[in-house]
Design an enzyme around this catalytic site. Sequence first.
Site, PDB file in Angstrom:
ATOM      1  N   GLY A 248       0.787  -1.231   0.000  1.00  0.00           N
ATOM      2  CA  GLY A 248       0.000   0.000   0.000  1.00  0.00           C
ATOM      3  C   GLY A 248       0.816   1.276   0.000  1.00  0.00           C
ATOM      4  O   GLY A 248       0.271   2.355   0.222  1.00  0.00           O
ATOM      5  N   GLU A 284       5.124  -6.033   1.809  1.00  0.00           N
ATOM      6  CA  GLU A 284       4.800  -6.664   0.530  1.00  0.00           C
ATOM      7  C   GLU A 284       4.157  -5.660  -0.425  1.00  0.00           C
ATOM      8  O   GLU A 284       2.987  -5.806  -0.786  1.00  0.00           O
ATOM      9  CB  GLU A 284       3.915  -7.903   0.736  1.00  0.00           C
ATOM     10  CG  GLU A 284       2.752  -7.662   1.685  1.00  0.00           C
ATOM     11  CD  GLU A 284       1.930  -8.906   1.969  1.00  0.00           C
ATOM     12  OE1 GLU A 284       2.460 -10.021   1.898  1.00  0.00           O
ATOM     13  OE2 GLU A 284       0.729  -8.748   2.267  1.00  0.00           O
ATOM     14  N   GLY A 286       3.273  -3.810  -3.928  1.00  0.00           N
ATOM     15  CA  GLY A 286       3.104  -4.202  -5.323  1.00  0.00           C
ATOM     16  C   GLY A 286       3.291  -2.984  -6.202  1.00  0.00           C
ATOM     17  O   GLY A 286       4.301  -2.798  -6.868  1.00  0.00           O
ATOM     18  N   ARG A 287       2.283  -2.103  -6.143  1.00  0.00           N
ATOM     19  CA  ARG A 287       2.245  -0.924  -7.010  1.00  0.00           C
ATOM     20  C   ARG A 287       3.543  -0.103  -6.961  1.00  0.00           C
ATOM     21  O   ARG A 287       4.084   0.282  -7.988  1.00  0.00           O
ATOM     22  CB  ARG A 287       1.064  -0.035  -6.585  1.00  0.00           C
ATOM     23  CG  ARG A 287       0.679   1.037  -7.590  1.00  0.00           C
ATOM     24  CD  ARG A 287      -0.394   1.962  -7.012  1.00  0.00           C
ATOM     25  NE  ARG A 287      -1.591   1.267  -6.574  1.00  0.00           N
ATOM     26  CZ  ARG A 287      -2.651   0.994  -7.334  1.00  0.00           C
ATOM     27  NH1 ARG A 287      -2.673   1.397  -8.584  1.00  0.00           N
ATOM     28  NH2 ARG A 287      -3.696   0.351  -6.837  1.00  0.00           N
ATOM     29  N   CYS A 362     -16.906   1.662 -27.246  1.00  0.00           N
ATOM     30  CA  CYS A 362     -18.159   2.402 -27.409  1.00  0.00           C
ATOM     31  C   CYS A 362     -18.797   2.640 -26.055  1.00  0.00           C
ATOM     32  O   CYS A 362     -19.887   2.148 -25.769  1.00  0.00           O
ATOM     33  CB  CYS A 362     -19.092   1.615 -28.318  1.00  0.00           C
ATOM     34  SG  CYS A 362     -18.320   1.220 -29.875  1.00  0.00           S
ATOM     35  N   TYR A 392      -1.107  -2.955 -11.913  1.00  0.00           N
ATOM     36  CA  TYR A 392      -2.574  -2.893 -11.973  1.00  0.00           C
ATOM     37  C   TYR A 392      -3.022  -2.255 -13.287  1.00  0.00           C
ATOM     38  O   TYR A 392      -3.837  -1.332 -13.287  1.00  0.00           O
ATOM     39  CB  TYR A 392      -3.143  -2.117 -10.784  1.00  0.00           C
ATOM     40  CG  TYR A 392      -2.747  -2.676  -9.443  1.00  0.00           C
ATOM     41  CD1 TYR A 392      -3.327  -3.844  -8.965  1.00  0.00           C
ATOM     42  CD2 TYR A 392      -1.780  -2.061  -8.662  1.00  0.00           C
ATOM     43  CE1 TYR A 392      -2.966  -4.373  -7.736  1.00  0.00           C
ATOM     44  CE2 TYR A 392      -1.404  -2.579  -7.435  1.00  0.00           C
ATOM     45  CZ  TYR A 392      -2.006  -3.732  -6.976  1.00  0.00           C
ATOM     46  OH  TYR A 392      -1.653  -4.245  -5.771  1.00  0.00           O
TER      47      TYR A 392
END
Length: 424
Positions: A248, A284, A286-287, A362, A392
């Site tokens: 986070g 841990e 990620g981003r 569309c 992500y």
Amino acid sequence: MTAKTTAKMTATEAVRSHVAGLEPEQLPAYVYDLPALRAHAAAVRAALPERVELYYAAKANPEAPVLAALRDAVHGYEVSSGGELAHVRAAVPGAPLAFGGPGKTPAEIAAAVDAGVHRWHVESEQELYRLAAVLADRPDAVVDVLLRVNLPVGAGALDSVALAMGGRPTPFGLDPDRAEAAVRLLTEPVGPLAPVRRRLRLRGVHAHLASGLAAAEQLALVEQIVGWSARLAERHAFALDEVNVGGGMAVDYADPGARFDWTAFGEGLGKLLDRHPGLILRIEPGRALTAYCGWYATEVLDVKRSHGEDFAVVRGGTHHLRTPATRGHSQPFSTLPVDGWPHPWERPAVTTGRATLAGQLCTPKDVLAHAAPAAAGLRAGDRVVFDMAGAYAWNISHHEFLMHPRPGFHYLDGPAEDGVAVEG
Ligand SMILES: *Cc1c(COP(=O)(O)O)cnc(C)c1O
């Protein structure tokens, strides 16, 4: 207009020259700069004190070359499904794995026990019972368990957080009272888990409570998690070996040049660990590890004026890069002008000083960047390179919607100047 709306370019020279060399039909494409990813991950690792282990949350971007590029910098990988478990094992054989996620099926539990995952993040008492049932059938198997706890974090601490997952009703982890019950199940010599108790070893606590925290907020949260965990261990007289404080770490899509302050975070963790001799902390993210090292490159197909506003329609869209639509932001980008227009008709161009970059779907939700000043002067045939598309991005997008072709995947490796492309 704020200063932040003019995005600072982040595409590396290797990425820009690679994108410039692609044929229009090879766009859109995801392009990764693996040396840049390695350097970033190594810097993160270097900022952390010795008793902090760095795991990468595979769900942020599980592509095999990305996982492999992180191998030297990380201690292990966090996986949250049987699919991720099998995939990460194949991509980085032998790397330690932490297995988390709500709703683990009996088959996934058995597969993870057989795979010998390094740490188990248990989400409920039901999961403990299922785990014990699998262990009963495997007399040699041993698992090391962290209890994932949904802690009540101090009021106000997480007010600014984009995606708070803790301290309020969620399907994740154990509420504090259920965590107490789970500790009793794991530590008492009698009871339903007693037959496998010695092979189901309680090592500590896991908490992933929020996303989008700056270093100071993250440290305040870690203090709360560790303090709570230490008190739990004391009450039940078990040894608190480890606390995993989750991921986070903030990534600011409005400011691609900003970075989570890993140095301050590492120093703060070091001070905390001084007060907890012997404790291992694990994070841990990620981003914050992979977002900056992937780009989504494409071509402007059309530029048109609608009721006074310019729209640039690009190849691809949110079915490849859903992040801006789900988070409600404009994906930062830079442009690569392409000179020459081979057609006899006029080349359409942005003339209002800003444009909305839309995709081919569309639906009005297919917007990658809204009224972006960086699009001034953009013409059909020019290229656009979206920043911060390394996490992500592709893997959370709705690929099949409208059946457009998939993007290419290019993993640039070798010395940054050469930008050798390995097609994926
Ligand atoms: C998603 C997730 C992470 C990674 O979160 P980031 O915001 O990408 O750092 C870490 N741990 C758990 C349990 C997660 O669900």
